[in-house]
Design a protein around this motif. Sequence first.
Motif, PDB file in Angstrom:
ATOM      1  N   ALA A  25       0.799  -1.536  -0.084  1.00 19.34           N
ATOM      2  CA  ALA A  25      -0.183  -0.087   0.046  1.00 19.34           C
ATOM      3  C   ALA A  25       0.856   1.275  -0.023  1.00 19.34           C
ATOM      4  O   ALA A  25       0.732   2.121  -0.610  1.00 19.34           O
ATOM      5  CB  ALA A  25      -0.843  -0.084   1.335  1.00 19.34           C
ATOM      6  N   PHE A  75       2.453   1.996  -3.367  1.00 21.69           N
ATOM      7  CA  PHE A  75       1.547   2.371  -4.359  1.00 21.69           C
ATOM      8  C   PHE A  75       1.149   3.950  -4.071  1.00 21.69           C
ATOM      9  O   PHE A  75       1.169   4.351  -5.101  1.00 21.69           O
ATOM     10  CB  PHE A  75       0.168   1.552  -4.192  1.00 21.69           C
ATOM     11  CG  PHE A  75      -0.940   1.964  -4.855  1.00 21.69           C
ATOM     12  CD1 PHE A  75      -0.890   1.751  -6.211  1.00 21.69           C
ATOM     13  CD2 PHE A  75      -1.968   2.735  -4.422  1.00 21.69           C
ATOM     14  CE1 PHE A  75      -1.898   2.201  -7.150  1.00 21.69           C
ATOM     15  CE2 PHE A  75      -2.942   3.349  -4.887  1.00 21.69           C
ATOM     16  CZ  PHE A  75      -2.875   2.997  -6.380  1.00 21.69           C
ATOM     17  N   HIS A  87      -5.960   5.316   3.236  1.00 17.79           N
ATOM     18  CA  HIS A  87      -5.385   4.139   2.611  1.00 17.79           C
ATOM     19  C   HIS A  87      -5.123   3.071   3.737  1.00 17.79           C
ATOM     20  O   HIS A  87      -4.635   2.096   3.449  1.00 17.79           O
ATOM     21  CB  HIS A  87      -3.930   4.270   1.971  1.00 17.79           C
ATOM     22  CG  HIS A  87      -4.158   5.060   0.693  1.00 17.79           C
ATOM     23  ND1 HIS A  87      -4.168   4.656  -0.447  1.00 17.79           N
ATOM     24  CD2 HIS A  87      -3.774   6.377   0.693  1.00 17.79           C
ATOM     25  CE1 HIS A  87      -4.106   5.712  -1.599  1.00 17.79           C
ATOM     26  NE2 HIS A  87      -4.107   6.944  -0.769  1.00 17.79           N
ATOM     27  N   SER A  88      -5.750   3.343   5.025  1.00 14.57           N
ATOM     28  CA  SER A  88      -5.448   2.514   6.074  1.00 14.57           C
ATOM     29  C   SER A  88      -6.742   2.379   6.893  1.00 14.57           C
ATOM     30  O   SER A  88      -7.186   3.762   7.201  1.00 14.57           O
ATOM     31  CB  SER A  88      -4.313   2.450   6.825  1.00 14.57           C
ATOM     32  OG  SER A  88      -4.544   2.043   7.847  1.00 14.57           O
ATOM     33  N   THR A  95      -9.699   3.572   0.587  1.00 15.54           N
ATOM     34  CA  THR A  95      -9.269   2.270  -0.031  1.00 15.54           C
ATOM     35  C   THR A  95      -8.922   1.384   0.618  1.00 15.54           C
ATOM     36  O   THR A  95      -7.814   1.703   1.640  1.00 15.54           O
ATOM     37  CB  THR A  95      -7.933   2.788  -1.069  1.00 15.54           C
ATOM     38  OG1 THR A  95      -8.413   3.760  -2.117  1.00 15.54           O
ATOM     39  CG2 THR A  95      -7.607   1.702  -1.843  1.00 15.54           C
ATOM     40  N   ARG A  96      -9.220   0.322   0.277  1.00 15.02           N
ATOM     41  CA  ARG A  96      -9.096  -1.025   1.406  1.00 15.02           C
ATOM     42  C   ARG A  96      -8.125  -1.760   0.527  1.00 15.02           C
ATOM     43  O   ARG A  96      -8.359  -2.358  -0.402  1.00 15.02           O
ATOM     44  CB  ARG A  96     -10.255  -1.856   1.521  1.00 15.02           C
ATOM     45  CG  ARG A  96     -11.280  -1.361   2.625  1.00 15.02           C
ATOM     46  CD  ARG A  96     -10.554  -1.411   4.162  1.00 15.02           C
ATOM     47  NE  ARG A  96     -10.283  -2.988   4.198  1.00 15.02           N
ATOM     48  CZ  ARG A  96      -9.419  -3.483   4.644  1.00 15.02           C
ATOM     49  NH1 ARG A  96      -8.124  -2.782   4.894  1.00 15.02           N
ATOM     50  NH2 ARG A  96      -9.267  -4.636   4.964  1.00 15.02           N
ATOM     51  N   HIS A  97      -6.690  -1.858   0.836  1.00 14.80           N
ATOM     52  CA  HIS A  97      -5.776  -2.497   0.085  1.00 14.80           C
ATOM     53  C   HIS A  97      -5.609  -3.845   0.237  1.00 14.80           C
ATOM     54  O   HIS A  97      -4.973  -4.823  -0.389  1.00 14.80           O
ATOM     55  CB  HIS A  97      -4.272  -1.798   0.194  1.00 14.80           C
ATOM     56  CG  HIS A  97      -4.274  -0.425  -0.258  1.00 14.80           C
ATOM     57  ND1 HIS A  97      -3.620  -0.324  -1.540  1.00 14.80           N
ATOM     58  CD2 HIS A  97      -4.581   0.740   0.376  1.00 14.80           C
ATOM     59  CE1 HIS A  97      -3.644   0.842  -1.755  1.00 14.80           C
ATOM     60  NE2 HIS A  97      -4.055   1.773  -0.745  1.00 14.80           N
ATOM     61  N   VAL A 148      -8.930  -3.084  -4.073  1.00 16.84           N
ATOM     62  CA  VAL A 148      -7.865  -3.636  -5.306  1.00 16.84           C
ATOM     63  C   VAL A 148      -8.269  -5.028  -5.681  1.00 16.84           C
ATOM     64  O   VAL A 148      -7.524  -5.303  -6.533  1.00 16.84           O
ATOM     65  CB  VAL A 148      -6.507  -3.570  -4.610  1.00 16.84           C
ATOM     66  CG1 VAL A 148      -6.135  -2.138  -4.192  1.00 16.84           C
ATOM     67  CG2 VAL A 148      -6.570  -4.622  -3.532  1.00 16.84           C
ATOM     68  N   SER A 165     -11.865  -8.467  -2.184  1.00 19.85           N
ATOM     69  CA  SER A 165     -11.756  -7.713  -1.114  1.00 19.85           C
ATOM     70  C   SER A 165     -13.345  -6.870  -0.960  1.00 19.85           C
ATOM     71  O   SER A 165     -13.688  -6.709   0.132  1.00 19.85           O
ATOM     72  CB  SER A 165     -10.590  -6.656  -1.309  1.00 19.85           C
ATOM     73  OG  SER A 165      -9.329  -7.238  -1.523  1.00 19.85           O
ATOM     74  N   ASN A 181      -4.380  -2.115  -8.507  1.00 19.31           N
ATOM     75  CA  ASN A 181      -3.005  -1.758  -7.955  1.00 19.31           C
ATOM     76  C   ASN A 181      -2.180  -1.604  -9.414  1.00 19.31           C
ATOM     77  O   ASN A 181      -2.565  -2.052 -10.436  1.00 19.31           O
ATOM     78  CB  ASN A 181      -2.501  -2.539  -7.068  1.00 19.31           C
ATOM     79  CG  ASN A 181      -2.720  -2.070  -5.862  1.00 19.31           C
ATOM     80  OD1 ASN A 181      -3.410  -0.970  -5.400  1.00 19.31           O
ATOM     81  ND2 ASN A 181      -2.256  -2.858  -4.964  1.00 19.31           N
TER      82      ASN A 181
END
Length: 358
Positions: A22, A25, A90-91, A113-115, A142, A146, A166
């Motif tokens: 993550a 990215f 991102h977390s 965003t769920r990586h 991604v 998920s 990604n």
Amino acid sequence: MRSKTNKLSVLHMVSSLLIGGAERFVLDLCQQQRSDGIKTQIFSFGRKDDPLVSECDALNLNVIFNRGHKFFALARIHRILRNVDVIHIHSPHVLKFIAPILPLIGQRKIIYTRHGAAPLENPSWQVLHKYCEKYIHTITFVSEESQQIFSTHHGWHNKRKWVIDNAVLLPEISGAKQVNPDRLSLGSVGRMIDIKNQINLLKALVKLSPEVREKISVHFFGDGPCLEQLKQFKDENLPEANIVFHGVINQRDQIYSTFDVLVVTSETEGLSLAIIEAMASQCAVIATDVGGNPRLVSHENTGWLFDYNDSNSLAKIIETCINDRKTVSEYANRSKAMIEENFSLKNCANKYKQLYLN
């Protein structure tokens, strides 16, 4: 409110700048967005000596660090958030920290965003996501897996959900990658945690004959709580094997030029950035048949897939690679071509830009 320069301004919020998919990215995305005329900054809840901080400095990416007692930290974050157009989280740990001020930041667009594909099924995560749902404009994933896992555990059925692959900044590679015909080099890249299950690679090596193991070198890149367990297993079961623990390395070209085949042993994956990077760097891939891995690795075309924790199958695939180096090279070349065609960072950045503006 649009910044005074009339550039769209985006704040990417990460839990740390440790080396992970993550985080890598986010750095790549910031570079692409900057070249597309977007003003980008990174807000990190990690430490100033995290490994990727120096890379941000080298790339001239502005990083803001969390600091101070939580009450004062939230007041500072509140001021920062009100001066950007888009907040890109991102977390889930970041979401948890800033949850108290979400009602106070005005009409800023928030992208979450769920990586990873982990379900986050602990009751505290359930409560957090139920509370935060009304403040998030769009949630992205991604991989389809998920998204399905998140929908099962957290709902958000009336919320816009997007799957955005990604992608990586493609490395400059000229000509065919040079390989040693007498030795197969295997690589493992990533945080050394239980879910990555790197020990299964060592267990597969145990199942090979000493004569076969002599033709193999293994390179581990990364750090984490399972590192000592891996080293102890190596010392007790593979004392003569050529296994190197490199620790944390920032330079991706240095990592992926070290080995011929990336081995991914994870229990679950979203869309693995390590796999994308390895394929873009002309490596074949052996990966568990989980999550987004089959989207990237076409079995017996660009690499091999095997069942999670099946060290017997992994050992057989490794032996196949040793005995048929021509096929390994062919898979590596196809891998690079597939990534160039399907995982362009430019396309990925354009999709996020559409979400930011719509």
